[in-house]
Design a protein around this motif. Structure first.
Motif, PDB file in Angstrom:
ATOM      1  N   THR A   1      49.568  39.326  31.528  1.00  0.00           N
ATOM      2  CA  THR A   1      48.690  39.784  32.605  1.00  0.00           C
ATOM      3  C   THR A   1      48.995  41.242  32.902  1.00  0.00           C
ATOM      4  N   PHE A   2      47.946  41.992  33.163  1.00  0.00           N
ATOM      5  CA  PHE A   2      48.127  43.400  33.497  1.00  0.00           C
ATOM      6  C   PHE A   2      49.001  43.526  34.740  1.00  0.00           C
ATOM      7  N   ALA A   3      48.790  42.646  35.713  1.00  0.00           N
ATOM      8  CA  ALA A   3      49.562  42.691  36.965  1.00  0.00           C
ATOM      9  C   ALA A   3      51.061  42.496  36.725  1.00  0.00           C
ATOM     10  N   SER A   4      51.430  41.802  35.661  1.00  0.00           N
ATOM     11  CA  SER A   4      52.854  41.567  35.398  1.00  0.00           C
ATOM     12  C   SER A   4      53.545  42.792  34.806  1.00  0.00           C
TER      13      SER A   4
ATOM     14  N   THR B   1      43.062  55.120  34.306  1.00  0.00           N
ATOM     15  CA  THR B   1      41.617  55.247  34.507  1.00  0.00           C
ATOM     16  C   THR B   1      40.990  56.104  33.400  1.00  0.00           C
ATOM     17  N   TRP B   2      41.730  57.101  32.907  1.00  0.00           N
ATOM     18  CA  TRP B   2      41.214  57.905  31.784  1.00  0.00           C
ATOM     19  C   TRP B   2      40.985  57.005  30.565  1.00  0.00           C
ATOM     20  N   LEU B   3      41.962  56.156  30.263  1.00  0.00           N
ATOM     21  CA  LEU B   3      41.859  55.302  29.077  1.00  0.00           C
ATOM     22  C   LEU B   3      40.792  54.231  29.238  1.00  0.00           C
ATOM     23  N   THR B   4      40.715  53.607  30.413  1.00  0.00           N
ATOM     24  CA  THR B   4      39.905  52.399  30.580  1.00  0.00           C
ATOM     25  C   THR B   4      38.542  52.610  31.218  1.00  0.00           C
ATOM     26  N   GLY B   5      38.371  53.726  31.929  1.00  0.00           N
ATOM     27  CA  GLY B   5      37.123  53.950  32.646  1.00  0.00           C
ATOM     28  C   GLY B   5      37.055  53.229  33.981  1.00  0.00           C
ATOM     29  N   PHE B   6      38.111  52.502  34.350  1.00  0.00           N
ATOM     30  CA  PHE B   6      38.114  51.807  35.634  1.00  0.00           C
ATOM     31  C   PHE B   6      38.276  52.802  36.779  1.00  0.00           C
ATOM     32  N   THR B   7      37.621  52.510  37.900  1.00  0.00           N
ATOM     33  CA  THR B   7      37.872  53.279  39.121  1.00  0.00           C
ATOM     34  C   THR B   7      39.186  52.754  39.711  1.00  0.00           C
ATOM     35  N   PRO B   8      39.815  53.516  40.610  1.00  0.00           N
ATOM     36  CA  PRO B   8      41.038  53.000  41.255  1.00  0.00           C
ATOM     37  C   PRO B   8      40.797  51.649  41.944  1.00  0.00           C
ATOM     38  N   GLU B   9      39.608  51.470  42.523  1.00  0.00           N
ATOM     39  CA  GLU B   9      39.292  50.203  43.194  1.00  0.00           C
ATOM     40  C   GLU B   9      39.203  49.060  42.190  1.00  0.00           C
ATOM     41  N   GLN B  10      38.552  49.311  41.055  1.00  0.00           N
ATOM     42  CA  GLN B  10      38.453  48.273  40.017  1.00  0.00           C
ATOM     43  C   GLN B  10      39.843  47.915  39.496  1.00  0.00           C
ATOM     44  N   LEU B  11      40.672  48.922  39.319  1.00  0.00           N
ATOM     45  CA  LEU B  11      42.028  48.711  38.837  1.00  0.00           C
ATOM     46  C   LEU B  11      42.790  47.812  39.809  1.00  0.00           C
TER      47      LEU B  11
ATOM     48  N   ASN C   1      41.546  45.688  41.958  1.00  0.00           N
ATOM     49  CA  ASN C   1      40.966  44.335  41.905  1.00  0.00           C
ATOM     50  C   ASN C   1      41.487  43.552  40.706  1.00  0.00           C
ATOM     51  N   LEU C   2      41.596  44.219  39.553  1.00  0.00           N
ATOM     52  CA  LEU C   2      42.089  43.549  38.348  1.00  0.00           C
ATOM     53  C   LEU C   2      43.548  43.127  38.516  1.00  0.00           C
ATOM     54  N   ILE C   3      44.314  43.938  39.230  1.00  0.00           N
ATOM     55  CA  ILE C   3      45.712  43.589  39.517  1.00  0.00           C
ATOM     56  C   ILE C   3      45.744  42.368  40.430  1.00  0.00           C
ATOM     57  N   GLN C   4      44.932  42.391  41.493  1.00  0.00           N
ATOM     58  CA  GLN C   4      44.884  41.269  42.436  1.00  0.00           C
ATOM     59  C   GLN C   4      44.434  39.973  41.746  1.00  0.00           C
ATOM     60  N   GLU C   5      43.498  40.094  40.810  1.00  0.00           N
ATOM     61  CA  GLU C   5      42.973  38.919  40.100  1.00  0.00           C
ATOM     62  C   GLU C   5      43.920  38.421  39.012  1.00  0.00           C
TER      63      GLU C   5
END
Length: 126
Positions: free
Chosen positions: A16-19, A43-53, A55-59
């Motif tokens: 998991t990314f969060a781990s 965010t440069w590599l993935t295109g995710f916004t800080p908020e999306q990042l 959320n993905l950690i929380q999920e």
């Protein structure tokens, strides 16, 4: 050509990314870099916004889901070298290669490389 094993690829996909994110933070902060710089690299590599990042950690998404949802930077192919004993450009499994791109960027940040070089010549945008 040294490539990864199916077992290695399966382990990467399940992580998991969060781990691993807290380990990335620890690694870069020990070397005097910041969480903000780490997030900029991600965010440069993935295109995710800080908020999306966040959320993905929380999920607690897997690396498989993380990279499926990412829009990889068009210059990601410029990330080369050896990480975890594998030459990045020789890895044939896309997910494992993408995870190693991220590992390499985190390493470069921790080693004090200039942001412009880490982001492969892209403008450093906040």
């Amino acid at each position: 050509m040294s490539t990864t094993t199916p077992e290695h690829d399966a382990r990467v996909a399940k992580l998991t990314f969060a781990s691993v994110y807290p380990d990335y933070i620890t690694k870069v902060e020990k070397k005097g870099r910041t969480k903000a710089e780490l997030n900029q690299v991600i965010t440069w590599l993935t295109g995710f916004t800080p908020e999306q990042l966040e959320n993905l950690i929380q999920e607690k998404v897997s690396f498989k889901t993380f990279f499926e949802q990412a829009t990889l930077n068009k210059n990601a192919h410029l990330i080369t070298g050896v990480i975890c004993g594998y030459r990045i450009e020789d890895i044939t499994t896309p997910l494992t290669q993408q995870a190693r791109y991220l590992d390499k960027l985190v390493d470069e940040l921790a080693k004090g490389r200039k942001m412009e070089k880490i982001l492969r010549g892209s403008a450093t945008e906040k």
